[in-house]
Design a protein around this motif. Structure first.
Motif, PDB file in Angstrom:
ATOM      1  N   GLN A 102      76.633  46.970   1.692  1.00 42.64           N
ATOM      2  CA  GLN A 102      76.203  47.146   3.067  1.00 42.64           C
ATOM      3  C   GLN A 102      76.924  46.141   3.977  1.00 42.64           C
ATOM      4  O   GLN A 102      77.214  45.027   3.560  1.00 42.64           O
ATOM      5  CB  GLN A 102      74.688  46.960   3.166  1.00 42.64           C
ATOM      6  N   PRO A 103      77.188  46.528   5.218  1.00 38.76           N
ATOM      7  CA  PRO A 103      78.025  45.688   6.109  1.00 38.76           C
ATOM      8  C   PRO A 103      77.266  44.544   6.765  1.00 38.76           C
ATOM      9  O   PRO A 103      76.954  44.590   7.950  1.00 38.76           O
ATOM     10  CB  PRO A 103      78.511  46.705   7.152  1.00 38.76           C
ATOM     11  N   PHE A 104      76.986  43.515   5.994  1.00 40.38           N
ATOM     12  CA  PHE A 104      76.324  42.345   6.566  1.00 40.38           C
ATOM     13  C   PHE A 104      77.245  41.669   7.577  1.00 40.38           C
ATOM     14  O   PHE A 104      78.415  41.405   7.269  1.00 40.38           O
ATOM     15  CB  PHE A 104      75.964  41.347   5.466  1.00 40.38           C
ATOM     16  N   PRO A 105      76.747  41.360   8.766  1.00 35.12           N
ATOM     17  CA  PRO A 105      77.594  40.699   9.768  1.00 35.12           C
ATOM     18  C   PRO A 105      78.079  39.335   9.274  1.00 35.12           C
ATOM     19  O   PRO A 105      77.342  38.604   8.610  1.00 35.12           O
ATOM     20  CB  PRO A 105      76.656  40.542  10.978  1.00 35.12           C
ATOM     21  N   CYS A 106      79.321  39.031   9.589  1.00 33.17           N
ATOM     22  CA  CYS A 106      79.916  37.709   9.327  1.00 33.17           C
ATOM     23  C   CYS A 106      80.131  37.418   7.849  1.00 33.17           C
ATOM     24  O   CYS A 106      80.329  36.265   7.475  1.00 33.17           O
ATOM     25  CB  CYS A 106      79.072  36.595   9.947  1.00 33.17           C
ATOM     26  N   LEU A 107      80.087  38.433   7.000  1.00 30.95           N
ATOM     27  CA  LEU A 107      80.311  38.213   5.569  1.00 30.95           C
ATOM     28  C   LEU A 107      81.399  39.148   5.035  1.00 30.95           C
ATOM     29  O   LEU A 107      81.296  39.650   3.911  1.00 30.95           O
ATOM     30  CB  LEU A 107      79.005  38.432   4.775  1.00 30.95           C
ATOM     31  N   ALA A 108      82.426  39.370   5.832  1.00 26.03           N
ATOM     32  CA  ALA A 108      83.452  40.339   5.438  1.00 26.03           C
ATOM     33  C   ALA A 108      84.166  39.933   4.155  1.00 26.03           C
ATOM     34  O   ALA A 108      84.362  40.746   3.257  1.00 26.03           O
ATOM     35  CB  ALA A 108      84.455  40.521   6.577  1.00 26.03           C
ATOM     36  N   ALA A 109      84.570  38.661   4.052  1.00 28.00           N
ATOM     37  CA  ALA A 109      85.312  38.215   2.873  1.00 28.00           C
ATOM     38  C   ALA A 109      84.439  38.278   1.618  1.00 28.00           C
ATOM     39  O   ALA A 109      84.863  38.788   0.574  1.00 28.00           O
ATOM     40  CB  ALA A 109      85.840  36.798   3.088  1.00 28.00           C
ATOM     41  N   TYR A 110      83.248  37.752   1.711  1.00 28.43           N
ATOM     42  CA  TYR A 110      82.321  37.764   0.575  1.00 28.43           C
ATOM     43  C   TYR A 110      81.955  39.207   0.203  1.00 28.43           C
ATOM     44  O   TYR A 110      81.983  39.586  -0.969  1.00 28.43           O
ATOM     45  CB  TYR A 110      81.072  36.969   0.939  1.00 28.43           C
ATOM     46  N   GLY A 111      81.606  40.013   1.200  1.00 25.90           N
ATOM     47  CA  GLY A 111      81.200  41.393   0.935  1.00 25.90           C
ATOM     48  C   GLY A 111      82.317  42.210   0.314  1.00 25.90           C
ATOM     49  O   GLY A 111      82.076  43.028  -0.581  1.00 25.90           O
TER      50      GLY A 111
END
Length: 403
Positions: A229-238
């Protein structure tokens, strides 16, 4: 009365029935808590009742649903007894703190022979494991991003196990080295997350798979809802966890003929490692500000970046410190006769996935933005743009009044 309805009508009802039945199956399989499950059942009942009101009484529909519940309960029966832990060996990565350390302790207390990897054999986590665990536990210093260290850990494990073989591999080691919008994150942050969370886990899994296949054992990967799911501000981790999730799902199919079971653990928010350490977030914030170009920092604004840092620290400090749901999920994945493909470990995760799977994407996205990192500030450039629009509107209104 029913003769008046055309064939398309009955086809429509059939499609609705299949949809609702599939939804009920997913709900039961999700193992949600009692309250959301009850709400989902009642909601589905109301939906079907509204559609079928003119051809099936609601009472009859409820009776049919109750009968289906009884059949399901009778079919499933009591939960099967877990397999014995005695004589089984498990290899766990990332045991310096958090889930890995708590799992190593618990599995050792159950009678497993535990091989626990740490980054520092002289660190507090390693000393605590040596002090509190039995002589069965073996500590290994391993950085999973270093192939030579992974290979040496394999040789050490094989030497100690002999012909016993390995029952379980728990891929727990992981990092979250960024916070902030994707445009603000360094490429090194993306590569760092992928190197540990995906490539490191891949290296360990490929190295230990022959031992697991020999024993028809278990692989348990600790992932994150941020991988789905697209958690804000966690693009690299996600992104790194998304790669891990796809690898895990593919591996599950490929290893089924070998008798190796593969499970994913999806934890909710927990306070682990340095996540609640303000000094850690201050350091991350300082590094981020130093890495941004003056033009990019001007467009986003230092106050925007600072707010994100404060929100992450606040969110992490309020996270649960009780790691037992995750530890118990790992135990179930290792010892259940038929482990689940996915375990939702912690409050709210199952409901989150239910909303993500069945509700409009806009609702799921809105909830993530409102419940995770609740930003109040817009980037500075957007604030200036909004101010200019408001000033223009004000000037136009004043000109119209003068005319």
């Amino acid at each position: 009365m029913m003769d008046d309805y055309t064939l398309p009508f009955w086809i429509y009802l059939g499609v609705v029935t299949v949809f609702v039945g599939g939804a009920m199956k997913r709900i039961v399989a999700s193992h949600l808590s009692a309250a959301p499950t009850l709400v989902a059942w009642l909601g589905a009942t109301v939906l079907v009742e509204r559609l079928w009101a003119f051809c099936l009484p609601a009472v009859l529909l409820l009776a049919l649903l109750a009968f289906a519940c009884c059949l399901y309960s009778a079919r499933t029966g009591p939960p099967p007894t877990n397999l014995p832990a005695h004589g089984k060996a498990v290899f766990i990565t990332g045991c310096d703190s958090g889930f890995g350390k708590a799992t190593a302790k618990h599995l050792d207390s159950l009678g497993f022979e535990v091989f626990a990897t740490v980054l520092d054999l002289t660190g507090d986590g390693a000393r605590d494991l040596q002090r509190t665990c039995s002589s069965r536990l073996t500590l290994l210093q391993v950085d999973i991003t270093q192939p030579q260290q992974v290979h040496q850990a394999l040789l050490d494990t094989k030497a100690k196990l002999g012909l016993q073989g390995l029952w379980g591999l728990v891929n727990n080691a992981g990092v979250c080295v960024n916070f902030g919008d994707a445009e603000l994150s360094l490429m090194s942050n993306f590569r760092g997350c992928m190197e540990v969370n995906f490539f490191g886990t891949l290296s360990v899994t490929k190295s230990f798979l022959p031992l697991l296949r020999h024993n028809k054992g278990r692989i348990v990967n600790i992932s994150s809802p941020a991988g789905d799911q697209p958690f804000p501000c966690l693009a690299a981790y996600g992104a790194s966890k998304a790669a891990l999730n796809l690898f895990t799902n593919t591996l599950r199919h490929e290893l089924e003929p070998w008798g190796v079971q593969v499970s994913t653990i999806l934890p909710s928010s927990y306070r682990t490692g340095r996540s609640s350490n303000r000094a850690y977030w201050d350091q991350q914030h300082k590094q981020l500000l130093q890495s941004l170009s003056p033009a990019l920092l001007d467009e986003y604004g230092e106050d925007y970046v600072t707010e994100i840092k404060d929100l992450f620290h606040s969110y992490a400090s309020q996270a649960s410190t009780d790691l037992s749901p995750v530890v118990q999920a790992i135990v179930q994945a290792l010892l259940a006769p038929q482990p689940r493909p996915r375990y939702y470990a912690g409050p709210g995760v199952g409901l989150m996935y239910f909303i993500h799977s069945y509700c409009p994407f806009s609702l799921s996205s809105w909830l993530l933005q409102r419940l995770f990192v609740k930003k109040k500030l817009k980037p500075r450039a957007l604030r200036k743009e909004g101010l200019e629009i408001n000033l223009n509107l004000l000037n136009n209104n004043n000109e119209e009044k003068l005319q």
